[in-house]
Write a protein that holds these residues in place. Structure first.
Motif, mmCIF file in Angstrom:
data_model
loop_
_atom_site.group_PDB
_atom_site.id
_atom_site.type_symbol
_atom_site.label_atom_id
_atom_site.label_comp_id
_atom_site.label_asym_id
_atom_site.label_seq_id
_atom_site.Cartn_x
_atom_site.Cartn_y
_atom_site.Cartn_z
ATOM 1 N N HIS A 1 0.858 -1.194 0.000
ATOM 2 C CA HIS A 1 0.000 0.000 0.000
ATOM 3 C C HIS A 1 0.885 1.231 0.000
ATOM 4 O O HIS A 1 1.793 1.338 0.837
ATOM 5 N N HIS B 1 0.998 5.601 -0.157
ATOM 6 C CA HIS B 1 0.196 6.810 0.088
ATOM 7 C C HIS B 1 1.054 8.050 -0.079
ATOM 8 O O HIS B 1 2.277 8.005 0.100
ATOM 9 N N ASP C 1 0.570 12.626 0.650
ATOM 10 C CA ASP C 1 -0.226 13.816 0.942
ATOM 11 C C ASP C 1 0.652 15.044 0.701
ATOM 12 O O ASP C 1 1.399 15.473 1.582
ATOM 13 N N ALA D 1 0.644 7.736 10.642
ATOM 14 C CA ALA D 1 0.530 7.218 9.270
ATOM 15 C C ALA D 1 0.982 5.760 9.190
ATOM 16 O O ALA D 1 0.307 4.925 8.578
ATOM 17 N N CYS E 1 -1.314 2.503 8.395
ATOM 18 C CA CYS E 1 -0.978 1.798 7.149
ATOM 19 C C CYS E 1 -0.630 0.332 7.427
ATOM 20 O O CYS E 1 -0.955 -0.553 6.627
ATOM 21 N N GLU F 1 -3.854 -1.401 7.759
ATOM 22 C CA GLU F 1 -4.469 -1.522 6.430
ATOM 23 C C GLU F 1 -3.886 -2.717 5.666
ATOM 24 O O GLU F 1 -4.614 -3.535 5.101
ATOM 25 N N THR G 1 5.076 11.114 2.135
ATOM 26 C CA THR G 1 4.784 9.830 1.516
ATOM 27 C C THR G 1 4.880 8.756 2.587
ATOM 28 O O THR G 1 5.615 8.921 3.569
ATOM 29 N N GLY H 1 4.118 4.119 3.215
ATOM 30 C CA GLY H 1 3.641 2.881 2.615
ATOM 31 C C GLY H 1 4.176 1.643 3.296
ATOM 32 O O GLY H 1 5.064 1.715 4.158
#
Ligand code: UT7
Length: 323
Positions: A179, A181, A183, A221, A225, A228, A311, A313
């Motif tokens: 995953h 990500h 922002d 974060a 994550c 997730e 960033t 992940g």
């Protein structure tokens, strides 16, 4: 179905070690402050003539040796770096030449400290999609060159290094889930706001950071994550054998591990001796764990990164080196 799996790992650290004690002689800081606030004791700094592609070359050769592959086998090179040798060609192209690889694609990925996670997820898609059979994925940095060595709030944190993996096509996993990500609205909390234009340096060429905001963001974060990625793979946190996060600050690592419920003995930490090596930190920590004999075939391993962008992940994998 085609999966990708890590067939071999490698890493490289420049020879010169800068200890906290040495920094004490240059700026107003103390070993006690740095260790208690970050867990960092020392970091490696590249020699003036050493470039990111040189560090990457050493790590790549080790990874290729471990995987039992040669230059003729590699059909994709992805280099994660924030400190490319030059604006262009990409560090991946320069590395391709140094390795004597004459086929396949080569490109850089820029996601700062999440760079290796981005690069690994991208290379996994290439392999799983049939576009590559043998990819070289590298995280390499000379981050020391982005630092104002008079700024005690930032220069104590970072170091140089490289880590690499060879990713090959396989019938089973391998990489289970990833995953990624970003922002971009948080660009201002961690950045180097400089560049080259019309033959001149524009903007501020050193790393600027709002440390407290980055700290809180990283914990939130990466913990969400991790949940997730584990949920998407149907893996309970108790089933996780190793957690290998971006090595930024031991307090960040401990806070995330506690939040997601990973016991300290399953967290791989190298931050004490390496500092934060940005895109190199996760593959360096992975290779350190592999060479220490920690990872066993079948182990579930969660890799995570967070950095400028912002960033962040995860990559979850089953450790199954193809030999
Ligand atoms: O890949 C992501 C990259 N970034 C990071 O991982 C950074 C995340 N943030 C952090 O790791 C922490 O915020 C830091 C380690 C940067 C700072 O730790 P902190 O506990 O948040 O300290 P602080 O910034 O609140 O500073 C506390 C004090 C300040 O003094 P005053 O204002 O309380 O008098 C600083 O001036 O410590 C001072 N200080 C230092 N003292 C000695 C800041 N840096 C130093 C230093 N040595 N190197």
């Amino acid at each position: 179905m085609i999966y990708s799996r890590i067939a071999g790992t490698g890493s490289y650290l420049p020879e010169r070690v800068v200890t906290n004690r040495e920094l004490e002689t240059r700026i107003e800081t103390s070993d006690e402050w740095i260790v208690s606030r970050t867990g960092i004791e020392a970091r490696h700094v590249a020699a003036d003539a050493e470039m990111t592609s040189d560090l990457a070359l050493h790590a790549s050769r080790e990874a290729m040796r471990a995987a039992g592959v040669g230059p003729g086998d590699i059909d994709l090179i992805v280099v994660a770096t924030t400190t490319p040798d030059m604006v262009f060609p990409s560090t991946a192209c320069l590395l391709q030449d140094k390795l004597g690889v004459r086929q396949g694609a080569a490109f850089d990925v820029q996601a700062v400290c999440t760079g290796f996670i981005y690069a690994l997820a991208v290379a996994d898609k290439f392999v799983a999609g049939g576009g590559s059979r043998c990819a070289l994925v590298v995280g390499a940095e000379v981050f020391s060159r982005l630092l104002d060595w008079n700024d005690r709030r930032t220069c104590i944190l970072f170091g140089d290094g490289a880590g690499a993996v060879v990713l090959t096509a396989a019938d089973g996993p391998g990489i289970l889930r990833s995953h990624l990500h970003a922002d971009g609205s948080l660009a201002h909390i961690l950045r180097v706001a400089g560049g080259i234009a019309h033959g001149e340096l524009r903007g501020h060429p050193f790393l600027e950071m709002r440390g407290g905001e980055v700290f809180r963001f990283a914990v939130q974060a990466l913990s969400s994550c991790a949940q997730e990625t584990l949920a998407a793979a149907g893996v309970a946190v108790e089933e996780l054998d190793w957690y290998i996060p971006h090595q930024a600050n031991i307090r960040i690592l401990n806070a995330i591990a506690e939040k997601i419920g990973v016991p300290p003995e399953r967290v791989v930490t190298t931050v004490a001796r390496h500092g934060n090596t940005s895109a190199a930190s996760v593959p360096l920590a992975l290779d350190t764990a592999v060479r220490a004999g920690k990872l066993k075939t079948g182990d579930r391993v969660l890799l995570q990164g967070v950095g400028g962008g912002m960033t962040w992940g995860s990559v979850l994998l089953r450790w199954s080196p193809a030999r």
